[in-house]
Scaffold this active site. Structure first.
Site, PDB file in Angstrom:
ATOM      1  N   HIS A   6       0.828  -1.197   0.000  1.00 42.89           N
ATOM      2  CA  HIS A   6       0.000   0.000   0.000  1.00 42.89           C
ATOM      3  C   HIS A   6       0.871   1.259   0.000  1.00 42.89           C
ATOM      4  O   HIS A   6       1.629   1.494   0.948  1.00 42.89           O
ATOM      5  CB  HIS A   6      -0.894  -0.031   1.248  1.00 42.89           C
ATOM      6  N   ARG A   7       0.802   2.028  -1.082  1.00 43.26           N
ATOM      7  CA  ARG A   7       1.658   3.214  -1.273  1.00 43.26           C
ATOM      8  C   ARG A   7       3.138   2.825  -1.223  1.00 43.26           C
ATOM      9  O   ARG A   7       3.971   3.560  -0.702  1.00 43.26           O
ATOM     10  CB  ARG A   7       1.338   4.307  -0.249  1.00 43.26           C
ATOM     11  N   GLU A  33       0.313  -0.744  -4.785  1.00 46.06           N
ATOM     12  CA  GLU A  33      -0.751   0.249  -4.970  1.00 46.06           C
ATOM     13  C   GLU A  33      -0.176   1.627  -4.742  1.00 46.06           C
ATOM     14  O   GLU A  33       0.678   1.825  -3.877  1.00 46.06           O
ATOM     15  CB  GLU A  33      -1.877  -0.024  -3.966  1.00 46.06           C
ATOM     16  N   ASP A  35      -1.093   6.210  -5.658  1.00 44.01           N
ATOM     17  CA  ASP A  35      -2.099   7.219  -5.983  1.00 44.01           C
ATOM     18  C   ASP A  35      -1.509   8.267  -6.923  1.00 44.01           C
ATOM     19  O   ASP A  35      -0.334   8.626  -6.802  1.00 44.01           O
ATOM     20  CB  ASP A  35      -2.555   7.928  -4.706  1.00 44.01           C
ATOM     21  N   HIS A  48      -0.561  10.707  -2.298  1.00 40.20           N
ATOM     22  CA  HIS A  48      -1.915  10.375  -1.851  1.00 40.20           C
ATOM     23  C   HIS A  48      -2.798  11.603  -1.693  1.00 40.20           C
ATOM     24  O   HIS A  48      -3.933  11.637  -2.182  1.00 40.20           O
ATOM     25  CB  HIS A  48      -1.876   9.616  -0.524  1.00 40.20           C
ATOM     26  N   GLU A 108      -4.361   4.252  -8.316  1.00 40.77           N
ATOM     27  CA  GLU A 108      -5.594   4.897  -7.860  1.00 40.77           C
ATOM     28  C   GLU A 108      -5.696   6.302  -8.446  1.00 40.77           C
ATOM     29  O   GLU A 108      -4.813   7.138  -8.247  1.00 40.77           O
ATOM     30  CB  GLU A 108      -5.671   4.967  -6.336  1.00 40.77           C
ATOM     31  N   LYS A 110      -6.954   9.767  -8.234  1.00 36.65           N
ATOM     32  CA  LYS A 110      -7.403  10.588  -7.106  1.00 36.65           C
ATOM     33  C   LYS A 110      -8.176  11.820  -7.597  1.00 36.65           C
ATOM     34  O   LYS A 110      -7.824  12.952  -7.300  1.00 36.65           O
ATOM     35  CB  LYS A 110      -6.215  11.009  -6.260  1.00 36.65           C
ATOM     36  N   ASP A 228       0.384  -1.789   4.590  1.00 36.78           N
ATOM     37  CA  ASP A 228       1.578  -0.954   4.738  1.00 36.78           C
ATOM     38  C   ASP A 228       2.809  -1.792   5.061  1.00 36.78           C
ATOM     39  O   ASP A 228       3.931  -1.299   4.945  1.00 36.78           O
ATOM     40  CB  ASP A 228       1.366   0.069   5.864  1.00 36.78           C
TER      41      ASP A 228
END
Length: 241
Positions: A6-7, A33, A35, A48, A108, A110, A228
């Protein structure tokens, strides 16, 4: 059950930085993943928040700053001193980190706060130019963006991001339309989601950092978690398999 960083590996590195992505690229996990937003001069950058104050030593909205201006700020020191001078990465730079790996790439969009004119077209163009269309998932809380992706590039996998409990998830997915659901993890435990899983539709959940929750999601058939701490979760799930 698949694991997505995640990120990037954001529990151990500053989120959405090349340091976090390089760490994730070395892990034998399913994917990563991140953003994206659009700068004032139309560049795709990976971050993000709509503003930069939380994760940099600067301030202001991404949409009001040029790429050159954004690149002057430090996006690493807020996390730890040894990450000083990490810069905001472009989408191209992040994709290049994974160009020779097996990882799936969840981008993602945004656009749920500020609409970014032309962003979807730019994202599709770079995916096609880098021949990554088989490895990409485009997700968003802005379901109109998912709808537009399907109109422009129906071959790309999409996922609707959802925080709330859905009453008739299959009907809603067909309305958009979208290929997968990415859910806030407690909502995946609701009975209605079993209908989605029974149709062999991908359900992925965010953000799962506790081993107890990861195991519960695995047991009901969720395809993947976003975490994370990808290395920690990988070790745990291997031990349980």
């Amino acid at each position: 059950m698949d694991i997505y960083a995640h990120r990037g590996s954001s529990g151990t590195h500053p989120e959405n930085t090349l340091a976090a992505f390089r760490e994730a690229a070395h892990l034998p996990i399913a994917g990563v993943e991140f953003d994206i937003h659009l700068t004032k001069d139309g560049e795709l950058v990976v971050i993000h928040d709509e503003s930069i104050h939380r994760t940099s030593n600067g301030s202001g909205f991404v949409k009001d700053l040029t790429l050159a201006e954004l690149k002057t700020y430090d996006f690493g020191s807020w996390f730890a001193p040894n990450f000083q001078d990490e810069r905001i990465p472009t989408l191209q730079e992040v994709l290049e980190c994974f160009s020779n790996t097996h990882h799936r790439l969840n981008i993602e969009l945004k656009s749920d706060i500020f609409p970014y004119d032309g962003m979807i077209e730019k994202v599709v163009d770079i995916i096609e130019a880098m021949q990554l269309h088989r490895r990409v998932i485009l997700s968003s809380f802005d379901h109109s963006a998912i709808q537009k992706v399907k109109q422009l590039a129906p071959h790309l996998e999409t996922a609707a991001l959802v925080m709330e409990v859905l009453v008739k998830p299959l009907d809603y997915m067909r309305t958009i339309p979208t290929d997968a659901l990415h859910l806030f993890f407690p909502t995946a435990l609701r009975p209605a989601i079993q209908e989605v899983l029974a149709e062999n539709i991908a359900v992925r959940t965010f953000t799962v950092n506790e081993e107890l929750y990861a195991l519960a999601l695995k047991n009901i058939g969720v395809q993947a978690i976003f975490t994370d701490y990808p290395e920690k979760m990988l070790t745990f799930l291997h031990a349980k398999s």
